[in-house]
Design an enzyme around this catalytic site. Structure first.
Site, PDB file in Angstrom:
ATOM      1  N   LYS A  53       3.530  -5.887   9.276  1.00 22.12           N
ATOM      2  CA  LYS A  53       3.681  -6.995   8.327  1.00 22.12           C
ATOM      3  C   LYS A  53       4.384  -8.178   8.992  1.00 22.12           C
ATOM      4  O   LYS A  53       4.004  -9.334   8.793  1.00 22.12           O
ATOM      5  CB  LYS A  53       4.465  -6.521   7.096  1.00 22.12           C
ATOM      6  CG  LYS A  53       3.630  -5.628   6.190  1.00 22.12           C
ATOM      7  CD  LYS A  53       4.450  -4.883   5.142  1.00 22.12           C
ATOM      8  CE  LYS A  53       3.512  -3.910   4.412  1.00 22.12           C
ATOM      9  NZ  LYS A  53       4.167  -3.019   3.469  1.00 22.12           N
ATOM     10  N   GLN A  97       9.582  -1.541   0.796  1.00 25.37           N
ATOM     11  CA  GLN A  97       8.629  -0.624   1.433  1.00 25.37           C
ATOM     12  C   GLN A  97       8.741   0.773   0.816  1.00 25.37           C
ATOM     13  O   GLN A  97       9.825   1.337   0.748  1.00 25.37           O
ATOM     14  CB  GLN A  97       8.909  -0.573   2.951  1.00 25.37           C
ATOM     15  CG  GLN A  97       7.956   0.293   3.728  1.00 25.37           C
ATOM     16  CD  GLN A  97       6.505  -0.240   3.708  1.00 25.37           C
ATOM     17  OE1 GLN A  97       6.279  -1.443   3.860  1.00 25.37           O
ATOM     18  NE2 GLN A  97       5.551   0.643   3.505  1.00 25.37           N
ATOM     19  N   ASP A 120       3.641  -7.288  -3.766  1.00 24.63           N
ATOM     20  CA  ASP A 120       2.886  -6.027  -3.745  1.00 24.63           C
ATOM     21  C   ASP A 120       2.054  -5.860  -5.015  1.00 24.63           C
ATOM     22  O   ASP A 120       1.129  -5.052  -5.044  1.00 24.63           O
ATOM     23  CB  ASP A 120       3.851  -4.833  -3.635  1.00 24.63           C
ATOM     24  CG  ASP A 120       3.916  -4.244  -2.239  1.00 24.63           C
ATOM     25  OD1 ASP A 120       3.003  -4.539  -1.432  1.00 24.63           O
ATOM     26  OD2 ASP A 120       4.862  -3.495  -1.965  1.00 24.63           O
TER      27      ASP A 120
END
Ligand code: NDP
Length: 291
Positions: A53, A97, A120
């Site tokens: 990322k 995460q 997300d």
């Protein structure tokens, strides 16, 4: 023989578009988009995802910072971190995460993220918006799959789409997206309690496999000429590799490729698009944030 949906090339095309948009955005006097990633513990796969990322973000001109905390962090402390990021006007996107350690309630953490920074797309507000067709952050994996289809001129309208897997991060949002008036597919979602799974998958014009079992979708389950999207990422032992394993999808690739019209490889397919769509969501967050 199926045509490959080349995740590497398609993701590169998405990144090029995002980079151009960010250049124009900066030229208009704005600061770069800022993504903050929260990484708990030292799970090697999570650390690798986060490195990916960071690399992608740097390529397109998104600033990132990864906040690292030990596995032992208390849930309240993590919630405080999220609240601070929510309140920070210099932060556009917040990503925690997953997976989180067992002592932390994942849902509680996801719910704590400001929906306007939830790149997300896992917050219930964004999930709900997606379901009713309001503007939302769309989870990167299904978003990436739709983008792959669009960029490859594969029509979804009127097509019978069958999704195997009903997780909140892949199967359910994939179903919601394909059902939108913008996609107009006829959607079936299958899961471990589905009776006669093959009868469903054999009818699919578009088959999305998100099960998490290596080689689960075999050629006899696939219709001739179908579009087969393999979301799965599974480790199988491979002593010939230095690391002792290789990654395979949920689809029994070679035999299915003989039969399908289109197919995504693993690696080199959906995973790369997932990474690219996070960048799209972060740029989107920055633009919304700026007003
Ligand atoms: P989950 O484990 O959350 O969900 C798996 C789904 O598969 C469940 O709905 C389960 O059904 C269903 N399933 C399990 N066994 C069967 C069966 N025998 N028949 C039919 N359905 C079955 O997984 P995720 O959705 O999070 O991930 C799926 C895979 O995709 C994993 O390999 C993961 O690593 C990968 N992944 C890849 C990404 C990418 O970017 N390429 C991103 C996210 C995930 P039930 O609900 O009944 O238990």
């Amino acid at each position: 023989m199926a045509q490959r949906l080349d995740g590497k090339a398609l993701a590169q095309a998405v990144r090029t578009d995002v980079r151009q948009e960010i250049t124009a955005w900066r030229d208009a006097g704005h600061r770069p988009p800022m993504l903050k990633v929260v990484l708990i513990g030292d799970h090697p796969a999570s650390a690798a995802y986060v490195r990916g990322k960071e690399k992608d973000a740097a390529e397109v001109g998104i600033d990132t910072e990864t906040l690292r905390y030990p596995e032992s962090i208390a849930e309240d402390e993590l919630l405080d971190v999220v609240q601070a990021l929510n309140a920070d006007a210099a932060v556009d996107g917040v990503l925690v995460q997953l997976p989180l350690p067992d002592h932390i309630n994942e849902q509680r953490v996801i719910h704590a993220i400001d929906p306007a920074k939830d790149v997300d797309g896992f917050h219930p507000e964004n999930m709900g918006r997606l379901l009713i067709g309001d503007p939302a952050f769309i989870p990167a994996t299904p978003y990436g799959i739709l983008e792959m289809l669009k960029r490859s001129d594969i029509a979804t309208e009127g097509q019978r789409a069958v999704i195997v897997g009903r997780s909140n991060i892949v199967g359910k949002p994939m179903a919601a997206l394909l059902l939108q008036r913008t996609a107009n597919a006829t959607v079936t979602v299958c899961h471990s309690r589905t009776r006669n799974l093959s009868a469903h998958t054999q009818a699919a014009d578009i088959l999305v496999a998100a099960v998490g079992r290596a080689g689960f979708i075999t050629a006899d389950m696939v219709k001739e000429g179908a579009v087969v999207i393999d979301v799965g990422i599974n480790r199988v032992d491979d002593p010939s590799r230095e690391r002792g394993y290789r990654l395979v999808g949920d689809v029994d690739f070679e035999p299915v490729a003989e039969k399908a019209g289109w197919i995504t490889p693993v690696p080199g397919g959906v995973g790369l698009m997932t990474r690219a769509m996070l960048l799209v969501n972060t740029l989107h967050a920055a633009k919304q944030h700026a007003g």
